[in-house]
Design an enzyme around this catalytic site. Structure first.
Site, PDB file in Angstrom:
ATOM      1  N   LYS A   1      25.800 -53.624 -14.742  1.00  0.00           N
ATOM      2  CA  LYS A   1      24.470 -52.571 -14.864  1.00  0.00           C
ATOM      3  C   LYS A   1      24.155 -52.129 -16.085  1.00  0.00           C
ATOM      4  O   LYS A   1      23.054 -51.332 -16.024  1.00  0.00           O
ATOM      5  CB  LYS A   1      25.109 -51.210 -13.958  1.00  0.00           C
ATOM      6  CG  LYS A   1      25.743 -51.299 -12.879  1.00  0.00           C
ATOM      7  CD  LYS A   1      26.435 -50.073 -12.217  1.00  0.00           C
ATOM      8  CE  LYS A   1      27.257 -50.379 -10.976  1.00  0.00           C
ATOM      9  NZ  LYS A   1      27.898 -49.054 -10.484  1.00  0.00           N
TER      10      LYS A   1
ATOM     11  N   PRO B   1      20.888 -46.810 -10.324  1.00  0.00           N
ATOM     12  CA  PRO B   1      20.864 -48.147 -10.130  1.00  0.00           C
ATOM     13  C   PRO B   1      22.107 -48.932 -10.309  1.00  0.00           C
ATOM     14  O   PRO B   1      22.883 -48.836 -11.142  1.00  0.00           O
ATOM     15  CB  PRO B   1      19.769 -48.691 -11.647  1.00  0.00           C
ATOM     16  CG  PRO B   1      19.665 -47.314 -12.283  1.00  0.00           C
ATOM     17  CD  PRO B   1      20.402 -46.278 -11.476  1.00  0.00           C
ATOM     18  N   GLU B   2      22.171 -49.675  -9.090  1.00  0.00           N
ATOM     19  CA  GLU B   2      23.356 -50.651  -9.119  1.00  0.00           C
ATOM     20  C   GLU B   2      22.576 -51.846  -9.603  1.00  0.00           C
ATOM     21  O   GLU B   2      21.724 -52.034 -10.021  1.00  0.00           O
ATOM     22  CB  GLU B   2      24.081 -50.536  -7.597  1.00  0.00           C
ATOM     23  CG  GLU B   2      24.208 -49.246  -7.406  1.00  0.00           C
ATOM     24  CD  GLU B   2      24.959 -49.003  -5.916  1.00  0.00           C
ATOM     25  OE1 GLU B   2      25.685 -50.035  -5.536  1.00  0.00           O
ATOM     26  OE2 GLU B   2      24.711 -47.926  -5.444  1.00  0.00           O
TER      27      GLU B   2
ATOM     28  N   ARG C   1      33.911 -39.926  -3.707  1.00  0.00           N
ATOM     29  CA  ARG C   1      32.382 -40.192  -3.642  1.00  0.00           C
ATOM     30  C   ARG C   1      32.071 -39.894  -1.953  1.00  0.00           C
ATOM     31  O   ARG C   1      33.048 -40.456  -1.301  1.00  0.00           O
ATOM     32  CB  ARG C   1      32.199 -41.760  -3.946  1.00  0.00           C
ATOM     33  CG  ARG C   1      32.885 -42.082  -5.456  1.00  0.00           C
ATOM     34  CD  ARG C   1      31.991 -41.261  -6.330  1.00  0.00           C
ATOM     35  NE  ARG C   1      30.601 -41.344  -6.602  1.00  0.00           N
ATOM     36  CZ  ARG C   1      30.137 -42.470  -6.930  1.00  0.00           C
ATOM     37  NH1 ARG C   1      30.751 -43.369  -7.888  1.00  0.00           N
ATOM     38  NH2 ARG C   1      28.677 -42.643  -6.929  1.00  0.00           N
TER      39      ARG C   1
END
Length: 319
Positions: free
Chosen positions: A59, A2-3, A309
Site C-alpha cells: 500500500k 486505500p488497499e 475489525r
DNA sequence: CATTACCTGCAA
DNA sequence: TTGCAGGTAATG
C-alpha cells in the site's frame, strides 16, 4: 482506506503524468503528515528534484527522485551517470514484459535507482490528487508539491493518519524485506501462501490483514477474498487443507485484480488521482452488505467483529 | 493475542 | 451522544 487496488489505481495514473516533472515548491500545511526528515530539510531536498517514476509496494507509493543539480560549478558529482543508467532499463523492462504482473512493484528488492525516495502511505483516508494549474482547492489538504509547469500534486487526508517521508535506497530495501509478497506478482503461488501460513494458529482474517504475511490486503478485500474462498473469517490457519489454501490463493488474486479493473472501491473517502471514485463498491459480495442476501445462497449476510475489525460474511457458505 | 492510540466526520 | 470508519504502531 486505500488497499492495494486503490493504491495501484492511483499509481497508474500518476505514472502516466508525473515522471520527468520537477518539483518547484513544497507546502506542508499540516506538519503531522511528515514523518521525516524535518520540514526544512524535506523541502530543501525536494525543491528542484525530478520525479523519475511512480512505483508501488503493497500500500506504499514510492517516487524515486533525482535531486536538483547543485548550482555550483565546482564539485563534480561523485557518482556520474548514476541516475541516467537507471532510467534506461526501466524502458526496456516495459517493452519486454507486457503482462499485468510484470510491473516493477512485484519485484521484491528491485527499486528504481535514485538519490531519494518520496514515500506515501495513505492509511485510512489519504488521497493523492494531480491537479491542473489554478484548480480549485481540495478539502483536507495537508501537503502540496507544486511542479515546474504549475500542476500540483496534492496530499489530502481527512483523518490525518496518512504519512509521507523521504527515504534512501537502504530504507526502501528494508521496507521491501519487511513486507510479505505482492499477491499479484507471478512469484506469489499457492505454495508461497501455504508457506506464509505454515505454523500459524491465528484466525484467518487477522492473518490476512498482517502485511508481513501477504502485503496489500485490507478490510474490504480480506472479507471479499474469504467469501470467494468460502472460508469463515474465524477459521484457524492450522485447520486449512491444501484445497482450502489453493482456493484462498485464487480468491485473493481474483478480488484484487477485480478491484484494479474497477479502479478501486469507494464507499466513502477513496478517490483516484483526478478525484474520481472507483466502481468496485458496486461489485462487492459481502462487504457492508450485512442484512442482505448472500449472492450465492441467499442466506442473510452477517456482520461481526474479528480481530477488532468489522467483518462481513455468509454464515452458510463460509466454513 | 487483544486493546489502545492516532484523528475527523458522519450515521445511528 | 456514542460508536464506527478502507491502517498500523505501540502497548499490556
Amino acid at each position: 482506506m486505500p488497499e492495494l487496488p486503490e493504491v495501484e489505481t492511483t499509481r497508474r495514473h500518476l505514472a502516466e503524468h508525473l515522471p520527468g516533472a520537477r518539483v518547484a515548491a513544497v507546502a506542508l500545511l499540516d506538519p503531522r503528515a511528515l514523518l521525516r526528515p524535518d520540514p526544512a530539510t524535506f523541502t530543501r531536498r525536494l525543491v528542484g528534484a525530478t520525479i523519475l517514476a511512480v512505483e508501488r509496494r503493497a500500500k506504499y507509493l514510492i517516487m524515486p527522485l533525482r535531486r536538483a543539480e547543485p548550482p555550483s560549478l565546482a564539485a563534480p558529482s561523485n557518482r556520474p551517470d548514476f541516475v541516467g543508467a537507471g532510467l534506461v532499463p526501466a524502458r526496456g523492462r516495459q517493452a519486454a514484459a507486457p503482462g499485468p504482473d510484470s510491473r516493477p512493484e512485484g519485484r521484491n528488492g528491485r527499486v528504481h535507482p535514485a538519490d531519494d525516495y518520496l514515500i506515501v502511505h495513505r492509511r485510512m483516508t489519504g488521497n493523492l490528487f494531480l491537479r491542473a494549474p489554478g484548480a480549485p482547492p481540495d478539502d483536507h489538504t495537508v501537503a502540496v508539491l507544486t511542479l515546474d509547469d504549475g500542476r500540483e500534486l496534492r496530499f489530502c487526508d481527512l483523518r490525518r493518519f496518512a504519512k509521507l517521508w523521504l527515504a534512501d535506497a537502504a530504507e526502501v530495501a528494508a521496507l521491501d524485506r519487511a513486507l510479505g509478497p505482492e499477491p499479484l506478482a507471478r512469484g506469489f503461488t499457492a505454495a508461497r501462501l501455504a508457506a506464509a501460513l505454515r505454523g500459524r494458529r491465528g484466525l484467518l482474517k487477522p492473518l490476512l490483514l498482517n502485511q508481513n504475511l501477504v502485503a496489500g490486503l485490507g478490510n474490504i478485500y480480506v472479507d471479499e477474498a474469504l467469501f470467494a474462498a468460502r472460508l469463515h473469517p474465524t477459521r484457524t490457519a492450522d485447520t486449512l487443507t491444501d484445497t482450502d489454501v489453493r482456493r484462498l490463493h485464487r480468491a485473493i488474486r481474483a478480488v484484487l485484480a477485480q478491484g484494479i479493473r474497477n479502479e478501486g472501491t469507494s464507499f466513502r473517502d477513496y478517490r483516484g488521482a483526478v478525484g474520481q471514485p472507483g466502481r468496485n463498491q458496486m461489485m462487492v459480495e459481502v462487504f457492508r452488505r450485512d442484512g442482505q442476501p448472500c449472492p450465492r445462497c441467499r442466506t442473510v449476510i452477517l456482520k461481526t467483529r474479528v480481530g477488532g475489525r468489522g467483518t462481513h460474511y455468509c454464515p452458510r457458505c463460509q466454513r
